[in-house]
Design a protein around this motif. Structure first.
Motif, PDB file in Angstrom:
ATOM      1  N   THR A 167       0.827  -1.198   0.000  1.00  0.00           N
ATOM      2  CA  THR A 167       0.000   0.000   0.000  1.00  0.00           C
ATOM      3  C   THR A 167       0.868   1.257   0.000  1.00  0.00           C
ATOM      4  O   THR A 167       0.585   2.223  -0.713  1.00  0.00           O
ATOM      5  N   VAL A 168       1.911   1.242   0.807  1.00  0.00           N
ATOM      6  CA  VAL A 168       2.828   2.387   0.850  1.00  0.00           C
ATOM      7  C   VAL A 168       3.519   2.545  -0.495  1.00  0.00           C
ATOM      8  O   VAL A 168       3.686   3.660  -1.018  1.00  0.00           O
ATOM      9  N   PHE A 169       3.924   1.430  -1.057  1.00  0.00           N
ATOM     10  CA  PHE A 169       4.570   1.410  -2.373  1.00  0.00           C
ATOM     11  C   PHE A 169       3.667   2.071  -3.415  1.00  0.00           C
ATOM     12  O   PHE A 169       4.104   2.930  -4.193  1.00  0.00           O
ATOM     13  N   ASP A 170       2.404   1.684  -3.448  1.00  0.00           N
ATOM     14  CA  ASP A 170       1.476   2.209  -4.447  1.00  0.00           C
ATOM     15  C   ASP A 170       1.204   3.698  -4.229  1.00  0.00           C
ATOM     16  O   ASP A 170       1.107   4.474  -5.187  1.00  0.00           O
ATOM     17  N   THR A 171       1.062   4.096  -2.969  1.00  0.00           N
ATOM     18  CA  THR A 171       0.804   5.509  -2.686  1.00  0.00           C
ATOM     19  C   THR A 171       1.993   6.372  -3.071  1.00  0.00           C
ATOM     20  O   THR A 171       1.842   7.462  -3.640  1.00  0.00           O
ATOM     21  N   GLN A 172       3.187   5.891  -2.791  1.00  0.00           N
ATOM     22  CA  GLN A 172       4.382   6.628  -3.193  1.00  0.00           C
ATOM     23  C   GLN A 172       4.435   6.772  -4.713  1.00  0.00           C
ATOM     24  O   GLN A 172       4.825   7.820  -5.237  1.00  0.00           O
ATOM     25  N   HIS A 173       4.030   5.732  -5.422  1.00  0.00           N
ATOM     26  CA  HIS A 173       4.020   5.801  -6.881  1.00  0.00           C
ATOM     27  C   HIS A 173       3.066   6.887  -7.367  1.00  0.00           C
ATOM     28  O   HIS A 173       3.385   7.646  -8.292  1.00  0.00           O
ATOM     29  N   ARG A 174       1.888   6.992  -6.733  1.00  0.00           N
ATOM     30  CA  ARG A 174       0.937   8.025  -7.138  1.00  0.00           C
ATOM     31  C   ARG A 174       1.500   9.421  -6.865  1.00  0.00           C
ATOM     32  O   ARG A 174       1.317  10.343  -7.672  1.00  0.00           O
ATOM     33  N   ILE A 175       2.182   9.573  -5.751  1.00  0.00           N
ATOM     34  CA  ILE A 175       2.795  10.872  -5.437  1.00  0.00           C
ATOM     35  C   ILE A 175       3.873  11.198  -6.469  1.00  0.00           C
ATOM     36  O   ILE A 175       3.997  12.345  -6.920  1.00  0.00           O
ATOM     37  N   THR A 176       4.640  10.196  -6.868  1.00  0.00           N
ATOM     38  CA  THR A 176       5.666  10.402  -7.887  1.00  0.00           C
ATOM     39  C   THR A 176       5.050  10.873  -9.193  1.00  0.00           C
ATOM     40  O   THR A 176       5.552  11.803  -9.844  1.00  0.00           O
ATOM     41  N   GLU A 177       3.951  10.252  -9.602  1.00  0.00           N
ATOM     42  CA  GLU A 177       3.288  10.646 -10.838  1.00  0.00           C
ATOM     43  C   GLU A 177       2.784  12.091 -10.756  1.00  0.00           C
ATOM     44  O   GLU A 177       2.886  12.858 -11.724  1.00  0.00           O
ATOM     45  N   ARG A 197      -3.951  19.426  -4.390  1.00  0.00           N
ATOM     46  CA  ARG A 197      -4.990  18.767  -3.592  1.00  0.00           C
ATOM     47  C   ARG A 197      -4.796  17.249  -3.609  1.00  0.00           C
ATOM     48  O   ARG A 197      -4.963  16.577  -2.584  1.00  0.00           O
ATOM     49  N   GLU A 198      -4.436  16.701  -4.781  1.00  0.00           N
ATOM     50  CA  GLU A 198      -4.197  15.268  -4.876  1.00  0.00           C
ATOM     51  C   GLU A 198      -2.975  14.858  -4.066  1.00  0.00           C
ATOM     52  O   GLU A 198      -2.936  13.772  -3.468  1.00  0.00           O
ATOM     53  N   LEU A 199      -1.954  15.718  -4.044  1.00  0.00           N
ATOM     54  CA  LEU A 199      -0.791  15.436  -3.195  1.00  0.00           C
ATOM     55  C   LEU A 199      -1.219  15.357  -1.739  1.00  0.00           C
ATOM     56  O   LEU A 199      -0.791  14.454  -0.998  1.00  0.00           O
ATOM     57  N   ARG A 200      -2.047  16.301  -1.305  1.00  0.00           N
ATOM     58  CA  ARG A 200      -2.519  16.292   0.085  1.00  0.00           C
ATOM     59  C   ARG A 200      -3.317  15.021   0.380  1.00  0.00           C
ATOM     60  O   ARG A 200      -3.177  14.420   1.456  1.00  0.00           O
ATOM     61  N   ARG A 201      -4.143  14.612  -0.568  1.00  0.00           N
ATOM     62  CA  ARG A 201      -4.956  13.413  -0.355  1.00  0.00           C
ATOM     63  C   ARG A 201      -4.080  12.169  -0.218  1.00  0.00           C
ATOM     64  O   ARG A 201      -4.307  11.326   0.651  1.00  0.00           O
ATOM     65  N   ASN A 202      -3.062  12.065  -1.076  1.00  0.00           N
ATOM     66  CA  ASN A 202      -2.208  10.880  -1.031  1.00  0.00           C
ATOM     67  C   ASN A 202      -1.267  10.890   0.162  1.00  0.00           C
ATOM     68  O   ASN A 202      -0.972   9.833   0.728  1.00  0.00           O
TER      69      ASN A 202
END
Length: 929
Positions: A167-177, A197-202
């Protein structure tokens, strides 16, 4: 945790900036992510926790600026309530993770800037390598010979110091994108959502997700973790890179058939490596190979289904080949009578469905039953895809063939039905015990263990040469022998069902003799994976000796030559195209003899093995068992490969990818492409260019390193192996005893239940020293060796300075050592040493460590002429400068909680806090285990 800053869109940059100006965008990214994290901490955990985190951050920077003593910061955490300590640890851990994102994005930013500025391609890129090859003006015969059987294989291992959950791996990937979009000047995502806003959510999701597991990782979890890199990056990147390299080389040498087989082919140890891991069973081997095959076929089904949608051409509008017509006629669906490409792909789809029924334990989606026969081999599937490709190209649709279909054809070529080769590995001691039991049960010899080495070799060679089995299904064997035979039988099943590439290698840990190699041959013969009694030898699984200790590395070439002198073993090698693989152990050789002695022993071993290959007429391939950290053979891959001795690469290289560096290198396509490109660039250069550069001076240079390495080994041994109480000091001053509770892997921290350093696995050995910021495996003994050698005569310092300038190996050894020294911190290490109750022992050992640390830094500066340890690595210098103050609170909190835990505080949160600090420090250091 930091103020928000603006960001100049990358497209607006017209020139290459340097120094602080060049890194300002990265610092602004760090400030933005830190600010969002800080606000999240305040919102979720209250003002008091936020203020404590902020105070720790500010005081840490004051320590770096020498404005306050480190003890003042440490005192902040004396007696801290564990309920406050946990969120502080989590905050700094998350900051380290977000800083990793910012640094990765910055590397991408700098590469784009360099290209946009029209600068020459950077070293370690394939473009730079092609330019070097063009300058060298190599002839086709030389290139063809060097790249015959070429292979570059990053092997994913089940040695995780990677502590992040999926889960942490996937969330970090979304932040990277999101940060990647922001880097390109976007304010919104493609679907209109605001990036900030998406950065704050992730980041909120990250904060509310547990960082560590409540239960130990199982091998099944490790298998799944290893396979996730295929969907994340490998399926997209590996086929593309293979095509790019093949096309580039054939363009330069058009009359050759270079790289007929894909050069880049990932491998795996996960589920086959049972050295010291009792959790690996026959069922695990079947799960590992079956899950890999499932992953491959699932990808093919997805791509074929997409192609069915895309290739909608009508027979009324396009011409098609006769072969395509014949393929399409296997699908007689009336609704698609006018769509030959769709019918052809449906036929392929149906045959692959039948294949899946036959070879998989679970079935993917997208099944299609048309009653067609299965594909017996991946080559048959590829042949049908080639029919589609040829028809498109010969009838004016090459642009369609060059898209998804081309990627799928490349994928089938490299991944087959097996996805990646699973190596088997076991310790030679286990083989000896099992073979002794089998020989006794069969009445061949009652006491194999009592035999001399020559008698063992004679007996085993005779056994390998006969088809008579030693056991039967009803044999009454010990649990160990039955388990080992069942595991090898599971490997045999994978070879039979999925093809020889499914299990290509059997690695022998702690291989110390020819009999160690022949024992494995007997085991393989027992399950039908070896036959040399006929006119043609059958050997689908390669026997790979692993030389690990300093002594074994020095004797490795002799062991190999003795094995090749045996007709029965030579027949096995001949059956594999006269190719022999040898694995070199970086971790245990370092633990055995120290950093410099191990690195030189490895270099010498490679030179000797290359000469043995020349004498015996075989083609040698080396498998480098490198860990993530320098103490286990880590460091920049490009420099490490180029630092190999002449003749040691020759187009082929296998290298283990371990721990947290796997995610750092292969978590997403762009980063994976860059790292795989680096491996290929270095391999091509090491294979085709004269890199060593020593010429006639090689002999004297080798003599110098022989002397210095011997001195380094003596210095290291005096501390690690000969100092009374050293093991006790190590266990008390580091969290090595607690590492076993960190649920990051399936294997025990020791091979055996002993307190010996030799039995401790290299991962906890290195990880523990990294956590305490001593980093001892990456430098100890080197300073004394250099100083002693230089003091033996005039002009010796100039000799070393000259070698540093001319010799990639020597320069890389010093550069990697400097990286470790830059990450070490004797002030923090002193704090850890206070965990040792015996004052006299603490002073005796720690004073030696500090003195050698000071001496090693002084010698590095003297030889290199560089006052800055990281003068040749500005990226790491930036990283150390930007993030290391944030590590300080984690180290102090770890010491505080270790002290409580060892004093009997059984609060479950105290232990969890220790594990969280380990996770945070491993994340921040990036290559810590």
């Amino acid at each position: 945790m930091a103020e928000v800053g603006g960001l100049e869109p990358i497209g607006a940059v017209q020139r290459t900036k340097v120094g602080r100006e060049a890194t300002e965008p990265m610092r602004e990214d760090i400030r933005l992510l830190g600010t969002i994290l800080g606000e999240t901490v305040r919102e979720q955990n209250g003002e008091a926790v936020f203020e404590l985190v902020e105070r720790a951050r500010v005081e840490s920077f004051r320590v770096r600026r020498s404005e306050i003593d480190r003890a003042e910061l440490a005192s902040m955490f004396d007696g801290i309530d564990i309920h406050q300590a946990i969120p502080v640890i989590r905050a700094f851990t998350h900051f380290a993770l977000l800083a990793n994102v910012a640094e990765d994005i910055h590397r991408e930013r700098r590469r784009v800037i360099h290209v946009a500025a029209g600068e020459p391609p950077q070293d370690s890129s394939l473009a730079a390598t092609y330019a070097k090859l063009d300058t060298a003006r190599l002839d086709a015969a030389t290139v063809s010979d060097a790249l015959a059987g070429a292979l570059v294989s990053p092997v994913i291992t089940a040695h995780p110091t990677e502590t992040r959950r999926r889960t942490v791996f996937d969330t970090q990937h979304r932040i990277t994108e999101l940060m990647r979009l922001r880097m390109k000047g976007h304010e919104h995502t493609d679907d209109g959502r605001g990036i900030e806003r998406e950065l704050r959510r992730n980041i909120l999701t990250l904060w509310q997700t547990a960082l560590i597991r409540l239960s130990r990782l199982k091998i099944q979890d490790e298998i799944e973790t290893g396979l996730r890199y295929y969907a994340a990056a490998f399926f997209e990147v590996v086929p593309r890179v293979n095509a790019e390299v093949r096309n580039a080389l054939r363009y330069r040498w058009p009359d050759t058939d270079l790289l007929a087989e894909p050069i880049l082919r990932p491998g795996s140890w996960i589920g086959g490596d049972r050295d010291g891991n009792p959790n690996v069973t026959a069922e695990v081997v079947r799960l590992a190979t079956g899950s890999a095959a499932y992953t491959a076929l699932e990808h093919y089904f997805t791509e074929i289904t997409a192609l069915e949608e895309e290739l909608s051409m009508s027979a009324r509008l396009v011409k098609i080949s006769d072969a395509l017509t014949a393929l399409a006629d296997q699908c007689r669906e009336p609704a698609r009578a006018d769509e030959p490409y769709r019918r052809a792909l449906r036929a392929i789809h149906a045959r692959l469905t039948t294949t899946a029924y036959d070879i998989l334990d679970r079935q993917p989606e997208h099944e299609l039953d048309l009653g067609l026969d299965r594909y017996d081999t991946p080559a048959e599937l590829l042949a049908d895809l080639d029919v589609v490709d040829e028809s498109l190209r010969t009838n004016g649709s090459a642009v369609l063939a060059d898209d998804r279909l081309a990627r799928l054809r490349e994928a089938v070529h490299v991944f087959g039905f097996h996805l990646s080769g699973l190596d088997m590995r076991q310790n030679s001691e286990v083989h000896e015990e099992v073979i002794a039991e089998l020989l006794a049960w069969a009445g061949v010899h009652p006491d194999y263990a009592s035999l001399s080495e020559p008698d063992r070799v004679e007996l085993l060679a005779a056994e390998v040469a006969t088809r008579r089995p030693l056991t039967s299904d009803g044999a009454e064997l010990s649990e160990l022998a039955r388990k080992e035979l069942d595991i090898v039988a599971a490997a045999a099943r994978a070879v039979r069902v999925l093809g020889p590439a499914a299990v290509p290698n059997y690695v022998i840990s702690m291989c110390q003799s020819v009999s160690d190699m022949l024992e494995v041959a007997v085991l393989l013969k027992e399950v039908g994976l070896l036959d040399v009694s006929g006119s043609q030898a059958y050997a689908p699984v390669r026997i790979v000796p692993l030389f690990e200790t300093i002594d074994d590395l020095q004797r490795g070439s002799s062991i190999l030559e003795q094995a090749l002198d045996l007709p029965v073993y030579r027949a096995l090698v001949s059956a594999r195209g006269d190719s022999q693989e040898v694995m070199l152990g970086y971790s245990d050789s370092n633990k055995d003899g120290g950093y410099l002695a191990a690195n030189w022993a490895l270099y010498r071993a490679e030179l000797d093995l290359v000469e043995s290959a020349r004498k015996t007429g075989i083609r040698l391939r080396l498998f480098h068992g490198r860990g993530g950290t320098v103490g286990r053979g880590g460091g920049p891959s490009y420099d490490a490969i180029r630092a190999q001795p002449p003749g040691a690469v020759r187009g082929s290289l296998r290298i283990t990818e371990q721990g947290e560096v796997i995610a750092a290198k292969y978590a997403e396509p762009q980063i994976a492409h860059r790292n795989l490109e680096t491996l290929l660039a270095a391999t091509l250069e090491a294979s085709l260019l004269d890199i060593e550069g020593l010429g006639d001076a090689a002999g004297p240079a080798y003599d110098v390193l022989d002397d210095i390495a011997a001195r380094a080994q003596r210095s290291y041994a005096e501390l690690v192996h000969e100092t009374p109480g050293f093991v006790e000091y190590f266990k008390a001053s580091t969290p090595v005893s607690e590492i076993g509770a960190l649920n990051i892997g399936s294997r025990p921290t020791s091979r055996k239940p002993t307190t010996s350093i030799s039995d401790l696995r290299a991962i906890p050995w290195v990880l523990a020293w990294s956590q305490s910021r001593v980093m001892l495996p990456g430098w100890y003994g080197t300073g004394t060796a250099f100083e002693d050698w230089i003091n033996q005569g005039d002009g010796r310092l100039e000799v070393l300075r000259d070698l540093y300038q001319r010799w990639p190996f020597f320069r890389t050894v010093l550069s990697n050592m400097a990286q470790v020294l830059a990450k070490s911190d004797m002030g923090l290490a002193a704090h850890y040493s206070e965990l040792v109750d015996d004052t006299e022992l603490r002073r005796r050992v720690f004073d030696k460590i500090v003195a050698e640390h000071t001496r090693t830094i002084r010698m590095h500066k003297l030889i290199t002429g560089q006052d800055d340890l990281l003068a040749d690595n500005p990226a790491l210098a930036r990283s150390v400068f930007n993030r290391f103050p944030y590590l300080e609170p984690l180290n102090h909190l770890q010491v505080e909680l270790l002290r409580r835990y060892r004093s009997g505080d059984d609060d479950e949160l105290v232990q969890r806090g220790i594990l969280l600090t380990m996770s945070g420090l491993a994340t921040a250091l990036r290559n810590s285990g």
